[in-house]
Design an enzyme around this catalytic site. Structure first.
Site, PDB file in Angstrom:
ATOM      1  N   ASP A 180       0.780  -0.909  -0.164  1.00 21.32           N
ATOM      2  CA  ASP A 180      -0.277   0.197  -0.085  1.00 21.32           C
ATOM      3  C   ASP A 180       0.822   1.257  -0.107  1.00 21.32           C
ATOM      4  O   ASP A 180       2.473   0.859   0.181  1.00 21.32           O
ATOM      5  CB  ASP A 180      -1.014  -0.236   1.169  1.00 21.32           C
ATOM      6  CG  ASP A 180      -0.675  -0.409   2.094  1.00 21.32           C
ATOM      7  OD1 ASP A 180       0.283   0.548   3.051  1.00 21.32           O
ATOM      8  OD2 ASP A 180      -0.800  -0.278   3.450  1.00 21.32           O
ATOM      9  N   ASP A 227      -5.898   2.176  -0.828  1.00 22.23           N
ATOM     10  CA  ASP A 227      -4.757   2.166  -1.714  1.00 22.23           C
ATOM     11  C   ASP A 227      -4.128   0.808  -0.882  1.00 22.23           C
ATOM     12  O   ASP A 227      -2.887   0.572  -1.738  1.00 22.23           O
ATOM     13  CB  ASP A 227      -4.280   3.310  -0.439  1.00 22.23           C
ATOM     14  CG  ASP A 227      -3.594   2.932   0.876  1.00 22.23           C
ATOM     15  OD1 ASP A 227      -4.269   2.371   1.486  1.00 22.23           O
ATOM     16  OD2 ASP A 227      -2.378   3.317   1.574  1.00 22.23           O
TER      17      ASP A 227
END
Ligand code: C2E
Ligand code: CA
Ligand code: CA
Length: 658
Positions: A259, A302
């Site tokens: 991420d 994300d």
């Protein structure tokens, strides 16, 4: 073939008729010539006149001319471009041929015997019948050929004036009408069969097209269901299918999970559109780093994962992570500004045999967690040590719910004192779990397991309950009315309100909230803006507020100014070598310089020696907590210890030995 309207249908039928006529014309012309020869021979044998051979020559020449024209027509492509014109031409030729043949009964008939004339009638009727049989697809050519020929024959019969001739003439009329009717009906049948065939083809075509449309919309739907709309990458459900097959293939599989570091800050400062742009750019980078068999996926937010397969996955996943890190280190242009991003990557590799997707995911997750713990912007591969920790983690995940329900956890209480006088000002409540097989579990592990299991609220409720009970027990023992501090992780704020849980417990136990101090403990960043609501509640309910582990970098001086704090706890790591470390002394001094004028209390954690205590006091720090004053103690021990009076090291050592 698609026939959409009548015009198109008529043209298609004309084409079929032209094709049929062209196919039959060779045989027609051949039989035409053969009959002409036999007719000429018959007439020659009848009267010995040679004039008929001139007619024969003309008939053969015209047949040849027709054959030549037909060949030319065939190669000109007129059948495709204008079938109606071709049919008109064939009709005209047939009519001309009929005229040529009508010469025989009209001109030669006059010189024939009655018997020979009947033969001629027979031949003419036969020729016309032959023409009709050959033109069942298109009647006009046969009728155009037969009309002059049968007309002339009829005329000759009527002109001969005998009764038999009249009867034969009547037969000729009847036969001609029957033949023409047959020709017209034959053509109608042909047209009907063609139209049925076209419609069947048409229907089959539409069905095929409908089928194609259904298939393609199915594909589009499937694509939609399997794709993340923002990035165009595969989504979680597609990932599950592919990952499941890869994990069951028994061959090498690797998950590269990552991420974007501080993505929330990008979203918060530049807006959600900019955040979306970053995600799309990362997806592009990811796509270009992948090979055909790799599956890049956006799991949500994300968080991305790539599935790699094959025997070389161990080396490939490491190279992949390196390539990704390098590509993402180049600044992106977001909202017109260059934006640098980095990512934390966790890799889990499985080389042989089956493995559950969830297990491999959990390993990649553990590696990613480690990458973040180690300071982000780095890659960690799941290894043996993580495996051991991971096994413990799973053990805790399995056992914590029951342990909580059965009351197997308990709290210990560690005194907090005024260092100069050793007067007790409070206790910190610390969580304890003696696991039957794993022994004492470090409290941060318990807290993390509860968070994973979404049991943080239950854990906090347990701590609140025991802490309030401790306050009541203290009061019952008529010891000084000191405070009790409980630890709370701001991570909990997103799922529930610890302040409310504590308020409930305090009300139930009749404990004044001012006797409870909430220590905000966190290994990750403590952001007062995001915690504002909860912090206000803590304040409004009347609880004290302390920031734990101050100085380790997660909390900043700016935070002190933003929050209504009561206490700052200086982390143990600065206390340990305080007497020798100038830097740590300066840090404690700086904290004191900012905190004291704001009215915040400072408690030094982990004070183990008199030198540390002296150094702290000389730097302006008044309160302390640590083994020097007292170890964490069970509830009853802590109360007894307090009742006896906190008489220094001897007591603390005695308790720790107990
Ligand atoms: P913390 O809040 O900083 O707690 C202080 C830790 O330092 C405790 O470790 C305590 O036993 C230890 N300690 C105290 N004095 C000394 C000393 O003189 N020397 C040394 N070496 N250590 C000392 P513990 O109990 O293992 O707790 C570790 C952390 O676990 C705590 O750090 C806190 O962050 C977390 N924690 C403990 N109980 C709870 C809880 O109920 N809820 C939450 N959310 N976190 C908790
Ligand atoms: Ca604490
Ligand atoms: Ca601490």
């Amino acid at each position: 073939m698609q026939i959409k309207d009548t015009d198109l249908k008529a043209t298609a039928v004309a084409k079929a008729q032209a094709t049929n006529s062209l196919q039959n014309i060779a045989l027609t012309l051949l039989s035409n010539v053969a009959i002409a020869v036999s007719l000429a021979l018959l007439l020659y044998l009848e009267d010995g006149g040679t004039l008929i051979f001139w007619w024969l020559a003309a008939a053969v020449a015209f047949a040849l001319f027709r054959a030549w024209r037909v060949l030319a027509m065939k190669s000109s492509g007129l059948r495709e471009s204008d079938p109606h014109r071709l049919l008109r031409f064939l009709t005209a030729m047939a009519f001309a041929s009929g005229l040529l043949w009508s010469v025989v009964p009209l001109c030669f008939g006059a010189f024939l015997t009655q018997q020979a004339l009947y033969c001629v009638v027979f031949i003419m009727a036969g020729t016309t019948t032959g023409a009709i049989i050959q033109s069942l697809a298109y009647s006009s050519t046969a009728i155009a050929f037969g009309t002059p020929l049968m007309g002339a024959t009829l005329l000759r019969m009527l002109m001969s004036g005998s009764g038999v001739s009249y009867i034969i003439a009547a037969d000729v009329v009847f036969l001609t009408l029957m033949l023409f009717r047959a020709a017209i009906l034959g053509e109608r049948n042909f047209i009907a069969s063609q139209i049925t065939a076209f419609e069947a083809t048409d229907l089959a075509g539409s069905l095929a097209e409908a089928n194609r449309e259904v298939l393609s919309s199915n594909r589009a739907l499937e694509q939609l269901v399997r794709t993340d709309p923002l990035t165009g990458l595969a989504n979680r459900s597609h990932f599950r299918d592919v990952a499941d097959a890869a994990c069951r293939s028994g061959q090498g599989v690797a998950f590269v999970l990552f991420d974007i570091d501080n993505f929330k800050t990008i979203n918060d400062t530049l807006g959600h559109d900019a955040g979306d742009r970053v995600l799309a750019e990362v997806a592009d980078v990811l796509r270009s780093a992948c090979q055909v068999d790799d599956l890049p996926v956006r799991l949500g937010g994300d968080e991305f994962i790539v599935v790699l397969q094959g025997s070389a996955v161990a080396a490939r996943s490491a190279a992949f992570a390196e390539q990704l890190t390098r590509a993402l280190s180049l600044p992106l242009t977001i909202a017109g500004q260059p934006q640098s991003i980095s990512c934390s990557i966790g890799i889990a590799v499985h080389l042989e045999g089956d493995i559950a997707v969830d297990d491999l995911c959990a390993r990649a997750d553990a590696a990613l967690y480690r990458a973040k713990e180690d300071g982000r912007a780095r890659t960690r591969v799941f290894d043996e040590q993580m495996q051991t920790e991971f096994a413990l983690q799973r053990r805790l995940d399995l056992d914590l719910p029951q342990a909580l329900a059965r009351g197997e956890l308990h709290l210990e209480f560690q005194p907090q004192v005024t260092m100069a006088t050793r007067e007790v000002i409070g206790f910190e409540a610390l969580l304890r779990w003696r696991h039957p097989s794993e022994g004492m579990i470090p409290p941060p592990d318990i807290v993390r397991a509860a968070f994973r299991l979404r049991l943080s609220n239950k854990l906090t409720a347990f701590v609140a309950e025991r802490a309030c009970a401790f306050v009541r027990a203290l009061d019952a023992s008529r010891t000084p009315r000191v405070k009790v501090a409980v630890n709370v992780s701001p991570r909990e704020f997103s799922t529930h309100s610890p302040a409310r849980i504590l308020k409930d417990a305090a009300e139930r136990y009749g404990v004044d909230p001012r006797r409870i101090e909430i220590e905000i403990t966190e290994e990750t960043m403590f952001d007062p803006k995001r915690c504002a609501d909860e912090l206000r509640l803590i304040h409004d309910y009347g609880f004290g507020l302390a920031v734990d582990d101050f100085g380790v970098g997660h909390s900043s001086i700016a935070n002190l100014l933003a929050v209504e704090l009561d206490t700052i706890k200086i982390d143990r790591s600065f206390i340990h070598d305080l007497p020798a470390s100038c830097r740590n002394q300066q840090l404690v001094m700086a904290i004191a310089a900012v905190a004291l004028p704001l009215g915040h209390r400072i408690i030094a954690e982990g004070v183990e020696t008199e030198e540390e205590a002296r150094a702290l006091r000389s730097l302006g720090c008044i309160y302390g907590q640590g083994w020097l004053y007292g170890r964490p103690m069970a509830e009853s021990d802590a109360i007894a210890w307090l009742a006896r009076g906190s008489d220094g090291e001897a007591v603390a050592v005695a308790v720790s030995a107990a």
